[in-house]
Design a protein around this motif. Structure first.
Motif, PDB file in Angstrom:
ATOM      1  N   TYR A 138     -25.585  15.826   4.514  1.00  0.00           N
ATOM      2  CA  TYR A 138     -25.177  14.454   4.053  1.00  0.00           C
ATOM      3  C   TYR A 138     -23.684  14.443   3.876  1.00  0.00           C
ATOM      4  O   TYR A 138     -23.185  15.448   3.574  1.00  0.00           O
ATOM      5  N   ASP A 139     -23.345  13.338   4.032  1.00  0.00           N
ATOM      6  CA  ASP A 139     -21.706  12.912   3.732  1.00  0.00           C
ATOM      7  C   ASP A 139     -21.507  11.944   2.749  1.00  0.00           C
ATOM      8  O   ASP A 139     -22.765  10.962   2.447  1.00  0.00           O
ATOM      9  N   GLY A 140     -20.649  11.823   2.166  1.00  0.00           N
ATOM     10  CA  GLY A 140     -20.321  10.675   1.368  1.00  0.00           C
ATOM     11  C   GLY A 140     -19.168   9.831   1.648  1.00  0.00           C
ATOM     12  O   GLY A 140     -18.011  10.390   1.681  1.00  0.00           O
ATOM     13  N   ILE A 141     -19.193   8.466   2.351  1.00  0.00           N
ATOM     14  CA  ILE A 141     -17.972   7.875   2.736  1.00  0.00           C
ATOM     15  C   ILE A 141     -17.070   7.980   1.681  1.00  0.00           C
ATOM     16  O   ILE A 141     -17.354   7.378   0.321  1.00  0.00           O
ATOM     17  N   THR A 142     -15.684   8.279   1.733  1.00  0.00           N
ATOM     18  CA  THR A 142     -14.822   8.444   0.640  1.00  0.00           C
ATOM     19  C   THR A 142     -13.661   7.250   0.814  1.00  0.00           C
ATOM     20  O   THR A 142     -12.994   7.232   1.901  1.00  0.00           O
ATOM     21  N   VAL A 143     -13.741   6.606  -0.282  1.00  0.00           N
ATOM     22  CA  VAL A 143     -12.500   5.470  -0.246  1.00  0.00           C
ATOM     23  C   VAL A 143     -11.103   6.209  -0.879  1.00  0.00           C
ATOM     24  O   VAL A 143     -11.353   6.706  -1.900  1.00  0.00           O
ATOM     25  N   VAL A 144     -10.143   6.116  -0.366  1.00  0.00           N
ATOM     26  CA  VAL A 144      -8.893   6.868  -0.477  1.00  0.00           C
ATOM     27  C   VAL A 144      -7.832   5.888  -0.655  1.00  0.00           C
ATOM     28  O   VAL A 144      -7.551   4.851  -0.244  1.00  0.00           O
ATOM     29  N   VAL A 145      -6.790   6.432  -1.496  1.00  0.00           N
ATOM     30  CA  VAL A 145      -5.457   5.660  -1.611  1.00  0.00           C
ATOM     31  C   VAL A 145      -4.550   6.897  -1.380  1.00  0.00           C
ATOM     32  O   VAL A 145      -4.931   8.120  -1.530  1.00  0.00           O
ATOM     33  N   ASN A 146      -3.196   6.670  -1.482  1.00  0.00           N
ATOM     34  CA  ASN A 146      -2.232   7.473  -1.148  1.00  0.00           C
ATOM     35  C   ASN A 146      -2.008   8.438  -2.586  1.00  0.00           C
ATOM     36  O   ASN A 146      -2.343   8.049  -3.544  1.00  0.00           O
ATOM     37  N   ALA A 147      -1.732   9.700  -2.202  1.00  0.00           N
ATOM     38  CA  ALA A 147      -1.609  10.583  -3.364  1.00  0.00           C
ATOM     39  C   ALA A 147      -1.018   9.989  -4.594  1.00  0.00           C
ATOM     40  O   ALA A 147      -0.933  10.465  -5.705  1.00  0.00           O
ATOM     41  N   GLU A 148       0.038   9.328  -4.055  1.00  0.00           N
ATOM     42  CA  GLU A 148       1.059   9.051  -5.398  1.00  0.00           C
ATOM     43  C   GLU A 148       0.614   7.781  -6.105  1.00  0.00           C
ATOM     44  O   GLU A 148       1.383   7.122  -6.903  1.00  0.00           O
ATOM     45  N   ASN A 149      -0.573   6.972  -5.553  1.00  0.00           N
ATOM     46  CA  ASN A 149      -0.858   5.812  -6.292  1.00  0.00           C
ATOM     47  C   ASN A 149      -1.526   6.167  -7.554  1.00  0.00           C
ATOM     48  O   ASN A 149      -2.454   6.991  -7.945  1.00  0.00           O
ATOM     49  N   ASP A 150      -0.742   5.879  -8.668  1.00  0.00           N
ATOM     50  CA  ASP A 150      -0.983   5.837  -9.947  1.00  0.00           C
ATOM     51  C   ASP A 150      -1.725   5.187 -10.807  1.00  0.00           C
ATOM     52  O   ASP A 150      -1.998   4.983 -12.201  1.00  0.00           O
ATOM     53  N   PHE A 151      -1.980   3.752 -10.285  1.00  0.00           N
ATOM     54  CA  PHE A 151      -2.857   2.875 -10.983  1.00  0.00           C
ATOM     55  C   PHE A 151      -4.343   2.651 -10.622  1.00  0.00           C
ATOM     56  O   PHE A 151      -4.943   1.940 -11.534  1.00  0.00           O
ATOM     57  N   VAL A 152      -4.903   3.076  -9.465  1.00  0.00           N
ATOM     58  CA  VAL A 152      -6.348   2.826  -9.164  1.00  0.00           C
ATOM     59  C   VAL A 152      -7.043   4.176  -9.843  1.00  0.00           C
ATOM     60  O   VAL A 152      -6.808   5.123  -9.220  1.00  0.00           O
ATOM     61  N   GLY A 179      -3.093  -6.728 -13.613  1.00  0.00           N
ATOM     62  CA  GLY A 179      -2.304  -5.620 -14.184  1.00  0.00           C
ATOM     63  C   GLY A 179      -1.972  -4.695 -13.053  1.00  0.00           C
ATOM     64  O   GLY A 179      -1.066  -3.807 -13.113  1.00  0.00           O
ATOM     65  N   TRP A 180      -2.495  -4.753 -11.822  1.00  0.00           N
ATOM     66  CA  TRP A 180      -2.247  -4.166 -10.652  1.00  0.00           C
ATOM     67  C   TRP A 180      -0.927  -4.553 -10.000  1.00  0.00           C
ATOM     68  O   TRP A 180      -0.686  -5.807  -9.935  1.00  0.00           O
ATOM     69  N   PRO A 181      -0.140  -3.932  -9.212  1.00  0.00           N
ATOM     70  CA  PRO A 181       0.909  -4.406  -8.764  1.00  0.00           C
ATOM     71  C   PRO A 181       0.884  -5.546  -7.713  1.00  0.00           C
ATOM     72  O   PRO A 181      -0.208  -5.451  -7.120  1.00  0.00           O
ATOM     73  N   GLU A 182       1.822  -6.393  -7.591  1.00  0.00           N
ATOM     74  CA  GLU A 182       1.747  -7.410  -6.627  1.00  0.00           C
ATOM     75  C   GLU A 182       2.332  -6.839  -5.198  1.00  0.00           C
ATOM     76  O   GLU A 182       3.453  -7.382  -4.727  1.00  0.00           O
ATOM     77  N   GLU A 183       1.795  -5.719  -4.883  1.00  0.00           N
ATOM     78  CA  GLU A 183       2.196  -5.107  -3.648  1.00  0.00           C
ATOM     79  C   GLU A 183       0.981  -5.442  -2.567  1.00  0.00           C
ATOM     80  O   GLU A 183      -0.230  -5.116  -2.888  1.00  0.00           O
ATOM     81  N   GLU A 184       1.637  -5.692  -1.294  1.00  0.00           N
ATOM     82  CA  GLU A 184       0.505  -5.702  -0.224  1.00  0.00           C
ATOM     83  C   GLU A 184      -0.428  -4.316  -0.058  1.00  0.00           C
ATOM     84  O   GLU A 184       0.076  -3.426   0.017  1.00  0.00           O
ATOM     85  N   ILE A 185      -2.039  -4.879  -0.068  1.00  0.00           N
ATOM     86  CA  ILE A 185      -2.634  -3.550   0.413  1.00  0.00           C
ATOM     87  C   ILE A 185      -2.684  -3.332   1.743  1.00  0.00           C
ATOM     88  O   ILE A 185      -2.856  -4.388   2.703  1.00  0.00           O
ATOM     89  N   VAL A 186      -2.407  -2.134   2.284  1.00  0.00           N
ATOM     90  CA  VAL A 186      -2.229  -1.910   3.683  1.00  0.00           C
ATOM     91  C   VAL A 186      -3.571  -1.224   3.819  1.00  0.00           C
ATOM     92  O   VAL A 186      -3.815  -0.059   3.496  1.00  0.00           O
ATOM     93  N   LEU A 187      -4.626  -1.812   4.844  1.00  0.00           N
ATOM     94  CA  LEU A 187      -5.931  -1.419   4.921  1.00  0.00           C
ATOM     95  C   LEU A 187      -6.077  -0.541   6.286  1.00  0.00           C
ATOM     96  O   LEU A 187      -5.713  -0.860   7.408  1.00  0.00           O
ATOM     97  N   TYR A 188      -6.709   0.459   6.066  1.00  0.00           N
ATOM     98  CA  TYR A 188      -6.982   1.483   7.165  1.00  0.00           C
ATOM     99  C   TYR A 188      -8.659   1.655   7.319  1.00  0.00           C
ATOM    100  O   TYR A 188      -9.277   2.089   6.083  1.00  0.00           O
ATOM    101  N   ALA A 231      -1.797   8.404   4.119  1.00  0.00           N
ATOM    102  CA  ALA A 231      -0.777   9.251   3.452  1.00  0.00           C
ATOM    103  C   ALA A 231       0.591   8.760   3.602  1.00  0.00           C
ATOM    104  O   ALA A 231       1.446   9.177   2.829  1.00  0.00           O
ATOM    105  N   GLY A 232       0.901   8.084   4.549  1.00  0.00           N
ATOM    106  CA  GLY A 232       2.313   7.549   4.837  1.00  0.00           C
ATOM    107  C   GLY A 232       2.500   6.016   4.173  1.00  0.00           C
ATOM    108  O   GLY A 232       3.755   5.734   4.234  1.00  0.00           O
ATOM    109  N   ASP A 233       1.778   5.649   3.236  1.00  0.00           N
ATOM    110  CA  ASP A 233       2.039   4.169   2.693  1.00  0.00           C
ATOM    111  C   ASP A 233       1.521   4.282   1.143  1.00  0.00           C
ATOM    112  O   ASP A 233       0.378   4.434   0.952  1.00  0.00           O
ATOM    113  N   PRO A 234       2.343   4.217   0.165  1.00  0.00           N
ATOM    114  CA  PRO A 234       1.813   4.341  -1.254  1.00  0.00           C
ATOM    115  C   PRO A 234       0.983   3.248  -1.525  1.00  0.00           C
ATOM    116  O   PRO A 234       0.574   3.368  -2.806  1.00  0.00           O
TER     117      PRO A 234
END
Length: 340
Positions: A138-152, A179-188, A231-234
């Motif tokens: 079994y696998d679990g599809i993992t939703v990820v953000v940048n390691a520096e993301n401190d709000f999600v 309450g989350w930042p008005e920053e563009e979500i860059v999706l992969y 990893a390259g986009d906060p």
């Protein structure tokens, strides 16, 4: 006893000592010979094993899921180490692309991160082949953000659907939650050829016919490219198989998913006990039974793969099943290919 008799007795004594020494030496030589003889069967056994390995030659071609790819690579490397005359190649074109190659007779073996679709199975049958399914783990599809993301801290299934739906109007993190930042979500994420793409749609978007993800994201069949992108986009967000997150935890942060019972973080434990829902999923292989009759290296490789599947799944970073499952897997394989 006169001097002459003394000399005769001494001569007999010296001769006896010489004979005893010669016998002792002879006995030692025989022991050494026995030891050499004992070693000869080992050399012969070793040679026989080597000859057996050298006798197995050929090529095995695998393609399909990029999620299962690490498991296939481990199996291929270890099999080739035991059988240097066999070349096993492993591709990661995606589950859907793998089934197309299967139907075209281009590969010996397909790996998939979702079950085969009825239309794919029919295409393979029309080509004169019968795919047999084996569940590896079994696998679990993992939703990820940048390691520096401190709000999600987590995402709900509804928030994921809002972000990834084909008609989504989400552009910034503030569009997802107040309450989350008005920053563009860059999706992969993976492309349409991927089983991960199909399973994510089924689990998050819905099973409606024609359901799709939004098109304005960076899609790639290579999960390592997706890892590099997040990893390259906060302010990025992506998803792929758990093993790719596990190998890059210093660059990524896994997002706990709330399916209505509270946020659950992906791990081997939560994937195994199915509490990481709805993104836990089985992983499969589909050996080409007909090609086993033509390719002498294929059946030994598949048997080796299944005999060690639990170990390979663990080494790749996924959740194995219990021992009884793998025993049943081997029995199913042996019964299906008793005449090969």
């Amino acid at each position: 006893m006169n001097r002459q008799k003394v000399l005769v007795v001494l001569g007999i004594f010296v001769l006896s000592l010489s004979l005893l020494a010669a016998c002792s030496q002879s006995s030692g030589t025989e022991d050494g010979g026995a030891s050499e003889e004992n070693s000869e069967p080992s050399e012969e056994s070793s040679g026989a094993a080597g000859e057996e390995g050298e006798e197995l030659t050929g090529t095995v071609v695998i393609n399909g899921s990029s999620t299962v790819y690490p498991v296939g690579m481990i199996a291929a490397e270890q099999f080739m180490a035991e059988h240097p005359g066999v070349n096993v190649t492993v591709g990661d074109a995606g589950s859907g692309a793998g089934f197309e190659m299967y139907a075209a007779g281009e590969i010996d073996f397909s790996e998939a991160s979702r079950p085969i679709k009825p239309e794919e199975k029919e295409a393979i049958k029309e080509a004169g082949m019968t795919p047999v399914e084996y569940t590896l783990g079994y696998d679990g599809i993992t939703v990820v953000v940048n390691a520096e993301n401190d709000f999600v801290d987590h995402l709900t299934v509804e928030e994921l659907k809002k972000i990834w739906s084909a008609d989504s109007d989400v552009q910034t993190w503030a569009d997802v939650r107040d309450g989350w930042p008005e920053e563009e979500i860059v999706l992969y994420g993976p492309g349409t050829e991927s089983g991960t793409y199909d399973f994510f749609i089924e689990a998050i978007i819905g099973e409606e016919e024609g359901a799709a993800l939004r098109s304005d994201y960076t899609a790639n069949a290579d999960d390592n490219i997706l890892v590099q992108g997040v990893a390259g986009d906060p302010y990025s967000l992506g998803f792929f198989g758990y093993a790719y997150y596990a190998e890059n935890q210093d660059q990524l942060k896994a997002v706990p998913i709330d399916n209505g019972d509270g946020p659950v973080e992906p791990s081997i434990e939560t994937i195994s006990d199915e509490s990481y829902t709805p993104l836990s999923r089985p992983l499969f292989i589909y050996p080409n039974s007909e090609k086993m009759k033509e390719n002498p290296a294929l059946k030994p490789f598949v048997q080796f793969y299944l005999e060690n599947a639990k170990q390979f799944v663990e080494e790749a970073g996924y959740a194995p099943l219990d021992d009884a499952h793998y025993e049943e897997l081997l029995q199913k394989f042996e019964e299906a290919h008793v005449d090969v």
